[in-house]
Write a protein that holds these residues in place. Structure first.
Motif, short mmCIF file in Angstrom:
data_model
loop_
_atom_site.label_atom_id
_atom_site.label_comp_id
_atom_site.label_asym_id
_atom_site.label_seq_id
_atom_site.Cartn_x
_atom_site.Cartn_y
_atom_site.Cartn_z
N ASP A 295 0.83 -1.21 0.00
CA ASP A 295 0.00 0.00 0.00
C ASP A 295 0.86 1.25 0.00
OD1 ASP A 295 -2.20 -1.62 0.05
OD2 ASP A 295 -2.46 -1.50 2.25
N GLN A 296 2.02 1.22 0.68
CA GLN A 296 2.89 2.39 0.67
C GLN A 296 3.41 2.67 -0.73
OE1 GLN A 296 3.02 -0.08 2.77
NE2 GLN A 296 2.66 0.80 4.81
N HIS A 297 3.81 1.61 -1.45
CA HIS A 297 4.26 1.81 -2.83
C HIS A 297 3.14 2.39 -3.70
CE1 HIS A 297 7.33 -0.96 -1.34
NE2 HIS A 297 8.09 -0.61 -2.37
N ASP A 298 1.92 1.89 -3.49
CA ASP A 298 0.79 2.39 -4.27
C ASP A 298 0.50 3.84 -3.95
OD1 ASP A 298 -1.65 1.76 -6.03
OD2 ASP A 298 -2.58 2.52 -4.19
N ALA A 299 0.60 4.23 -2.67
CA ALA A 299 0.35 5.63 -2.28
C ALA A 299 1.38 6.56 -2.91
CB ALA A 299 0.36 5.75 -0.76
N ILE A 300 2.65 6.13 -2.89
CA ILE A 300 3.70 6.96 -3.51
C ILE A 300 3.42 7.14 -5.00
CG2 ILE A 300 6.15 7.03 -4.08
CD1 ILE A 300 6.70 5.62 -1.44
N ALA A 301 3.05 6.08 -5.67
CA ALA A 301 2.79 6.16 -7.11
C ALA A 301 1.62 7.08 -7.40
CB ALA A 301 2.54 4.76 -7.67
N ARG A 302 0.53 6.97 -6.61
CA ARG A 302 -0.64 7.82 -6.85
C ARG A 302 -0.33 9.29 -6.55
NH1 ARG A 302 -5.31 4.98 -7.63
NH2 ARG A 302 -5.22 2.73 -7.19
N ARG A 303 0.47 9.53 -5.50
CA ARG A 303 0.82 10.92 -5.20
C ARG A 303 1.60 11.56 -6.34
NH1 ARG A 303 5.39 12.91 -2.81
NH2 ARG A 303 6.03 10.81 -2.18
N HIS A 304 2.56 10.84 -6.90
CA HIS A 304 3.31 11.39 -8.02
C HIS A 304 2.46 11.53 -9.27
CE1 HIS A 304 7.40 11.59 -6.37
NE2 HIS A 304 7.10 10.50 -5.67
N ILE A 305 1.48 10.68 -9.43
CA ILE A 305 0.58 10.82 -10.58
C ILE A 305 -0.24 12.09 -10.47
CG2 ILE A 305 -1.46 9.82 -11.68
CD1 ILE A 305 -0.27 7.06 -11.16
N ARG A 306 -0.75 12.38 -9.24
CA ARG A 306 -1.49 13.63 -9.05
C ARG A 306 -0.59 14.84 -9.30
NH1 ARG A 306 -3.51 10.64 -4.60
NH2 ARG A 306 -2.05 11.73 -3.21
N GLU A 307 0.63 14.80 -8.82
CA GLU A 307 1.54 15.92 -9.03
C GLU A 307 1.85 16.11 -10.50
OE1 GLU A 307 4.81 14.88 -6.61
OE2 GLU A 307 3.85 15.43 -4.71
N MET A 308 2.06 15.01 -11.22
CA MET A 308 2.31 15.13 -12.66
C MET A 308 1.10 15.68 -13.39
SD MET A 308 4.63 11.86 -13.79
CE MET A 308 3.42 10.65 -13.23
N THR A 309 -0.10 15.27 -12.96
CA THR A 309 -1.31 15.79 -13.60
C THR A 309 -1.43 17.29 -13.39
OG1 THR A 309 -2.38 13.65 -13.19
CG2 THR A 309 -3.80 15.51 -13.75
N THR A 310 -1.12 17.76 -12.18
CA THR A 310 -1.17 19.20 -11.92
C THR A 310 -0.16 19.97 -12.75
OG1 THR A 310 -1.87 18.72 -9.64
CG2 THR A 310 -1.05 20.94 -10.10
#
Length: 511
Positions: A295-310
């Motif tokens: 879950d920690q790996h998944d959270a890191i990946a989703r956080r960076h995806i949101r930042e890239m989208t912004t």
């Protein structure tokens, strides 16, 4: 004809059969003679059957597999085929090794073509080196036979070295005539590598020389058995029908030049997008495999995806703004070209509000205000506005600035009315700035203001300064989402408490 690599099969056979051959002395020698010294298919079949019966190998799996695919790798099955100097896949494997030195599997098609051109250039340089050796250098011959000198003059340098090695084997055989135009070659030693210990028969009937080893049919070069016959019967030159053009020095006399003009190697934008998509897809798939670990790996990946989208949204917004600005600039360009005299200063009369466009810097009275804000100042008979005295009286309107030209300022005309007028302000010469263009004024118009200083001094007040050509200070870039981090807290290395360091720590002073 399809064939397998003889060298690799023999290597694998030695690895798998090594312990078995070690327990049966003499089996390895019989196996090599059966494979390498069989001149025909019938001879190979007879030798193989004799070896199987002698060593009781009818149930051995490895020997059964080798016999099943013998026609693909045993030399006697393709002895009459043209495979020049190839006993294995060394040519294709050598090219693969050279290709891997220049090309990476992750390169794009464009990079592959460029690296392949470099490899091709390297091969051409090596061929040029061989051509230089052939044309300019003279090697030493192995013997004084005229036929070897003829081979040196005809063949290229690499092929001549192969011919010389083959010609040196003529000393390993004794020739025995066998009737009319038949010669038997008998080895004078126990074995002659790579032909073994067998006898060879050469047929010289009708000017044709044929040997049982079939080396000419396989490599395109005469074997040592035929060359031995040449030296025996007195042939001083290689017959023309036994010289292949591909091995001669004149094989590449006429090189066809490319007729298609070279094209620009710029990749279209659509192809670039497809290339980026392929590369990024591969990398994102690899990251996704790592992100599903926990879950920690998944959270890191989703956080960076949101930042890239912004950040992508901000980048698209900036691009749209730039596109709108460039479109408006392009639409205003035809209007300005349609009215080229709209922004020019009139040459018939001095302007009342516009600044000079060229000429050296001038200091004088400021232009009068527009009629919309103030009333126009009264003029004298000569057309000039009277200047204020040093007593402090300030005129209601200033004199308009006379026109300037590229040669310098135009002085006002002298008249009798000017002699009775009040003295004007002193004129100061100012050096032009080196940082500005010579076509722009260095200083704006100035106005005398005696009410701001004492009665004996005057000050110069700048009115309506021109717009600066510089863009000002560079705006601070807003950091992205990935760049935002919490401020690091520095802890003391002695007590581990924040707010001080080891130099000012009280615990260290106590110790």
């Amino acid at each position: 004809m399809h064939r397998n690599c003889h060298w690799h099969i023999m290597k694998k056979a030695n690895e798998k059969l090594g312990p078995f051959l070690g327990r049966h002395p003499g089996l390895a020698e019989n196996f090599n003679e059966c494979i390498n010294e069989s001149m025909s298919e019938d001879e190979f079949e007879a030798r193989w059957a004799e070896m199987i019966a002698k060593w009781q190998l009818a149930e051995h799996e490895t020997f059964l597999w080798l016999k099943k695919y013998a026609k693909y790798w045993v030399p006697c099955y393709y002895r009459h085929r043209f495979f020049p100097f190839l006993q294995s896949t060394q040519r294709s494997e050598g090219f693969n090794v050279a290709l891997k030195r220049y090309i990476n599997p992750h390169n794009s098609i464009k990079d592959f073509v460029k690296q392949y051109e470099k490899l091709q250039q390297r091969i051409l340089c090596k061929e040029g080196h061989n051509d230089y050796r052939t044309d300019e250098l003279e090697p030493e011959t192995w013997s004084p036979f005229p036929i070897e000198k003829h081979a040196l003059a005809v063949y290229t340098r690499p092929v001549y070295h192969r011919f010389k090695l083959e010609f040196a084997l003529i000393g390993c055989y004794n020739i025995q005539p066998q009737g009319n135009n038949f010669y038997q070659l008998v080895p004078n030693n126990e074995k002659c590598y790579p032909y073994g210990a067998r006898y060879y028969m050469v047929n010289a009937n009708g000017g044709q020389f044929n040997c049982e080893c079939c080396k000419y049919e396989r490599d395109g070069l005469l074997c040592c058995h035929v060359l031995k016959v040449f030296t025996h019967i007195g042939v001083d030159a290689i017959p023309e029908q036994y010289i292949l053009r591909r091995w001669t020095q004149g094989a590449l006399e006429t090189v066809v030049q490319p007729t298609i003009p070279a094209k620009d190697d710029v990749m279209p934008e659509e192809s670039r997008q497809k290339l980026r998509f392929a590369n990024l897809s591969t990398k994102f798939v690899a990251l996704a495999k790592q992100a599903i670990a926990s879950d920690q790996h998944d959270a890191i990946a989703r956080r960076h995806i949101r930042e890239m989208t912004t950040e992508f949204a901000q980048l698209n917004k900036v691009k749209r703004k730039r596109k709108t600005t460039s479109a408006s600039t392009t639409s205003n360009a035809p209007e300005q070209s349609a009215n080229p005299n709209s922004n020019r200063t009139s040459t018939s009369a001095p302007s009342t509000h516009q600044k000079p466009s060229s000429g050296p810097t001038r200091i004088g009275p400021a232009p009068p205000p527009t009629t919309s804000n103030r009333q126009q100042a009264p003029r004298s008979a000569s057309g000039h506005v009277p200047t204020a005295h040093a007593t402090g009286d300030v005129p209601s309107a200033a004199q308009p600035a006379p026109e300037t030209s590229q040669q310098g300022p135009i002085a006002p005309p002298h008249s009798s009315t000017m002699a009775h007028s009040a003295p004007s302000a002193p004129t100061h010469q100012v050096r032009p700035s080196k940082k500005k263009k010579p076509t722009e004024p260095d200083f704006p118009y100035v106005q005398q203001a005696s009410d701001m200083v004492g009665p004996s001094e005057e000050a110069m007040v700048i009115l309506d300064p021109p717009r600066s050509n510089t863009k000002g200070r560079k705006k601070n870039r807003y950091p992205g989402g990935i760049e935002l981090h919490a401020k690091r807290t520095i802890l003391c290395s002695v007590c581990g408490v924040p707010g001080h360091n080891s130099a000012t720590c009280t615990n260290s002073l106590k110790g």
